[in-house]
Design an enzyme around this catalytic site. Structure first.
Site, PDB file in Angstrom:
ATOM      1  N   GLU A 137       0.578  -1.004  -0.028  1.00  0.00           N
ATOM      2  CA  GLU A 137       0.138   0.145  -0.073  1.00  0.00           C
ATOM      3  C   GLU A 137       0.775   1.387  -0.071  1.00  0.00           C
ATOM      4  O   GLU A 137       0.780   1.826   0.964  1.00  0.00           O
ATOM      5  CB  GLU A 137      -0.830  -0.159   1.259  1.00  0.00           C
ATOM      6  CG  GLU A 137      -1.922  -1.109   1.269  1.00  0.00           C
ATOM      7  CD  GLU A 137      -2.385  -1.142   2.552  1.00  0.00           C
ATOM      8  OE1 GLU A 137      -3.490  -2.011   2.766  1.00  0.00           O
ATOM      9  OE2 GLU A 137      -1.990  -0.782   3.822  1.00  0.00           O
ATOM     10  N   PRO A 138       1.740   1.552  -1.148  1.00  0.00           N
ATOM     11  CA  PRO A 138       2.422   2.591  -1.093  1.00  0.00           C
ATOM     12  C   PRO A 138       1.584   3.815  -1.371  1.00  0.00           C
ATOM     13  O   PRO A 138       0.815   3.969  -2.164  1.00  0.00           O
ATOM     14  CB  PRO A 138       3.298   2.546  -2.321  1.00  0.00           C
ATOM     15  CG  PRO A 138       2.659   1.552  -3.136  1.00  0.00           C
ATOM     16  CD  PRO A 138       1.654   0.882  -2.213  1.00  0.00           C
ATOM     17  N   GLY A 139       1.904   4.737  -0.513  1.00  0.00           N
ATOM     18  CA  GLY A 139       1.038   6.233  -0.748  1.00  0.00           C
ATOM     19  C   GLY A 139       2.287   7.092  -1.195  1.00  0.00           C
ATOM     20  O   GLY A 139       2.311   7.696  -2.316  1.00  0.00           O
ATOM     21  N   ARG A 140       2.940   7.646  -0.176  1.00  0.00           N
ATOM     22  CA  ARG A 140       4.099   8.530  -0.278  1.00  0.00           C
ATOM     23  C   ARG A 140       4.820   8.016  -1.490  1.00  0.00           C
ATOM     24  O   ARG A 140       5.182   9.035  -2.405  1.00  0.00           O
ATOM     25  CB  ARG A 140       4.965   8.530   1.025  1.00  0.00           C
ATOM     26  CG  ARG A 140       6.037   9.491   0.838  1.00  0.00           C
ATOM     27  CD  ARG A 140       7.000   9.188   2.229  1.00  0.00           C
ATOM     28  NE  ARG A 140       6.407   8.871   3.406  1.00  0.00           N
ATOM     29  CZ  ARG A 140       5.892   9.695   4.405  1.00  0.00           C
ATOM     30  NH1 ARG A 140       5.981  10.867   4.459  1.00  0.00           N
ATOM     31  NH2 ARG A 140       5.315   9.140   5.238  1.00  0.00           N
ATOM     32  N   ARG A 175       4.125  19.096   7.910  1.00  0.00           N
ATOM     33  CA  ARG A 175       5.188  17.939   8.316  1.00  0.00           C
ATOM     34  C   ARG A 175       6.346  18.471   9.137  1.00  0.00           C
ATOM     35  O   ARG A 175       6.801  17.694   9.955  1.00  0.00           O
ATOM     36  CB  ARG A 175       5.404  17.286   7.054  1.00  0.00           C
ATOM     37  CG  ARG A 175       3.985  16.317   6.388  1.00  0.00           C
ATOM     38  CD  ARG A 175       4.740  15.611   5.167  1.00  0.00           C
ATOM     39  NE  ARG A 175       5.124  14.362   5.925  1.00  0.00           N
ATOM     40  CZ  ARG A 175       6.448  14.005   5.967  1.00  0.00           C
ATOM     41  NH1 ARG A 175       7.301  14.826   5.389  1.00  0.00           N
ATOM     42  NH2 ARG A 175       7.010  12.826   6.482  1.00  0.00           N
ATOM     43  N   CYS A 210       0.572  32.848  12.751  1.00  0.00           N
ATOM     44  CA  CYS A 210       0.979  33.482  13.827  1.00  0.00           C
ATOM     45  C   CYS A 210       1.534  32.334  14.700  1.00  0.00           C
ATOM     46  O   CYS A 210       0.868  32.002  15.771  1.00  0.00           O
ATOM     47  CB  CYS A 210      -0.252  34.128  14.292  1.00  0.00           C
ATOM     48  SG  CYS A 210      -0.516  35.586  13.255  1.00  0.00           S
ATOM     49  N   GLU A 211       2.737  31.789  14.493  1.00  0.00           N
ATOM     50  CA  GLU A 211       3.176  30.885  15.398  1.00  0.00           C
ATOM     51  C   GLU A 211       4.711  30.672  15.022  1.00  0.00           C
ATOM     52  O   GLU A 211       5.228  30.862  13.890  1.00  0.00           O
ATOM     53  CB  GLU A 211       2.476  29.726  14.966  1.00  0.00           C
ATOM     54  CG  GLU A 211       3.100  28.236  15.650  1.00  0.00           C
ATOM     55  CD  GLU A 211       1.771  27.333  15.982  1.00  0.00           C
ATOM     56  OE1 GLU A 211       0.527  27.762  16.207  1.00  0.00           O
ATOM     57  OE2 GLU A 211       2.229  26.338  16.332  1.00  0.00           O
ATOM     58  N   TYR A 240       0.892  13.935   2.024  1.00  0.00           N
ATOM     59  CA  TYR A 240       0.533  14.394   3.316  1.00  0.00           C
ATOM     60  C   TYR A 240       0.979  16.044   3.486  1.00  0.00           C
ATOM     61  O   TYR A 240       1.157  16.294   4.603  1.00  0.00           O
ATOM     62  CB  TYR A 240       1.609  13.573   4.417  1.00  0.00           C
ATOM     63  CG  TYR A 240       1.249  12.026   3.952  1.00  0.00           C
ATOM     64  CD1 TYR A 240      -0.022  11.501   4.448  1.00  0.00           C
ATOM     65  CD2 TYR A 240       2.319  11.213   3.745  1.00  0.00           C
ATOM     66  CE1 TYR A 240      -0.152  10.220   4.467  1.00  0.00           C
ATOM     67  CE2 TYR A 240       2.003   9.761   3.443  1.00  0.00           C
ATOM     68  CZ  TYR A 240       0.720   9.306   4.030  1.00  0.00           C
ATOM     69  OH  TYR A 240       0.456   7.998   3.792  1.00  0.00           O
TER      70      TYR A 240
END
Ligand code: LLP
Length: 463
Positions: free
Chosen positions: A320-323, A360, A391-392, A421
């Site tokens: 199940e490869p996604g990336r 990420r 604002c972080e 992602y």
């Protein structure tokens, strides 16, 4: 995810005492093909092009920030995975990495199956015409309504994640008068060498049923005893952004051992084993991912060897490869805004996006590379931190990288390998508008997910 510290670049050589970064590339204008989508190159004016279109034109037409996805690269990667595993195995694209209706159509055309993990992903998949039998439904807490929809649609498999779910799915299937094909997700006790939040096969976590203490064997016993379930296999997913095949080797060995135990106890040889996704990609020049054919060979060798030793028929393998499919195919294009040099430290380069389009870096300490793409430059390298407009102070896109010292507001910079992602985990933090995804192919660019508008935000705010 750490990399080794290297001697610093010329400009900041005296101050780089903390942090882990590489020396700047000899020539910042050279694009490392490992981290960029396959059709990316620079044109004779020095501007980056993808699918034959220069970024300045893309920025003008679609705005920034935006994700540009190289469709022919995506399709080629699908084919490479399908070819590598061949007709006796199944490749399921993990939709959580990035899913849209266009993506579903590409997957369908290129012969891949699809792993979904929510009602929303299921709706997208079915709505775009993915045949239900080519869909696997995952998740540690699928709702009853989601299970109902999956069973009604006739999804190819539901991956059972807990003892409660075994009973839930069995009841629902029975109520619908069907035997639902299912796999049981086990945790094999492997510590994948990746960030804690994306490692999933150690036992102290929410997913799956432990192989340890006979839990998984008990789950098999229960699943086999229920009329609504057709138990076809065992599933294991050990984590994400993994380069070392050793974890898969242990996982495959333990899953095959379970198959042997099941055969000994029940006289049943379960026909499928799913080894999950998690294969790493190159985010920076230091990452060395494996090619699909190497991965396929390694996995099938392991399973075949273990099955021979246990005198089992080799089960059908799925992955199940996604990336590994979508990750390298896209980059995020930003316009440079404020530039804040901190003498003796680093230069903060603010872009028009940030943690709302790429969480990420903040969440996993992920590393990315970045390049000036609207032009080339012969200026010396400067150490930068690419930050967003939120604002972080943790709103960091690329923690440590080098860009040419003549970088100026209005320049376009791009962060490669953001296909996985990033859009799928994008947020509206600070009421940011999530960027579009634009598919580029053979000189044509088209929006496949449009940019959010303020009206979109206000539509949900009922006042
Ligand atoms: N199969 C299962 C059961 C999964 O849980 C996942 C990912 C995959 C396949 C696909 O893994 P991939 O090949 O894409 O690594 N948000 C994190 C990754 C979380 C992955 C969750 N499950 C990140 O940005 O790195």
């Amino acid at each position: 995810m750490s990399r080794s510290a290297h001697p610093a670049g010329p400009r900041h050589a005296d101050v780089l005492t903390e942090g882990h970064y590489s020396a700047p590339a000899a020539d910042l204008n050279v694009l490392d093909e490992k981290v960029w989508a396959r059709t990316v190159t620079r044109d004779e004016d020095g501007a980056l092009t993808v699918g034959g279109i220069a970024v300045a034109r893309l920025a003008e037409e679609f705005g920034t920030p935006a994700y540009f996805l190289d469709e022919s690269d995506f399709r080629a990667r699908c084919r490479a995975w399908a070819d590598a595993f061949g007709p006796d195995a199944d490749v399921f694209y993990a939709g959580k990495a990035f899913l849209s209706r266009a993506v579903v159509r590409w997957l369908k055309e290129e012969g891949l199956n699809l792993d979904v993990c929510s009602g929303g992903e299921l709706t997208t998949a079915l709505g775009a015409g993915m045949p239900a039998e080519r869909i696997a439904f995952h998740g540690n807490n699928k709702t009853v309504a989601e299970i109902e929809r999956a069973v009604e649609a006739g999804v190819g498999r539901i991956v059972l994640d807990s003892f409660q779910e075994i009973v839930r799915v069995a009841h629902i299937a029975q109520r619908h008068g069907v035997r639902q094909r299912v796999q049981i997700r086990v945790t094999v006790g492997v510590e994948a060498h990746t960030h804690e939040f994306i490692a999933t096969a150690h036992e102290d976590q929410k997913f799956g049923i432990a192989l340890a203490d006979g839990q998984a064997a008990e789950a098999v016993r229960r699943a086999l005893s229920l009329d609504g379930l057709d138990l076809v296999g065992i599933h294991s997913h050990i984590g994400s952004q993994i380069f070392d095949m050793a974890g898969f080797e242990v996982s495959a060995r333990r899953v095959v051992q379970l198959l042997a135990e099941v055969r000994d106890e029940h006289g049943v040889e379960l026909p499928e084993i799913d080894l999950g996704g998690g294969l790493g990609i190159a985010y920076t020049s230091e990452d060395d991912p494996r090619e699909p054919h190497e991965i396929a060979k390694a996995l099938s060798d392991i399973v075949t060897r273990e099955c021979e030793a246990a005198k089992l028929r080799t089960p059908r393998i799925s992955v199940e490869p996604g990336r590994a499919i979508v990750g390298p195919t896209a980059f995020t294009l930003y316009e440079v805004g404020t530039i804040k040099p901190l003498e003796g430290l680093r230069t903060y380069v603010s872009v028009d996006g940030g943690m709302s389009d790429n969480i990420r870096t903040a969440l996993y300490d992920a590393e990315y590379s970045v390049a000036l793409v609207s032009r080339t430059s012969d200026a010396e390298p400067m150490l930068v931190r690419v930050v967003g407009k939120h604002c972080e102070s943790g709103d960091i896109v690329v923690k440590d990288a080098f860009l040419p010292a003549d970088l100026a507001p209005g320049d376009l910079i791009a962060v490669p390998a953001t296909g996985a992602y990033c859009r799928s985990m994008a947020s509206n933090y600070n009421h940011a508008l999530r960027p579009p995804v634009v598919a580029v192919r053979d000189g044509e660019a088209r929006v496949i997910v449009r940019r959010e508008t303020e009206e979109d935000l206000l539509r949900l705010d009922v006042g």
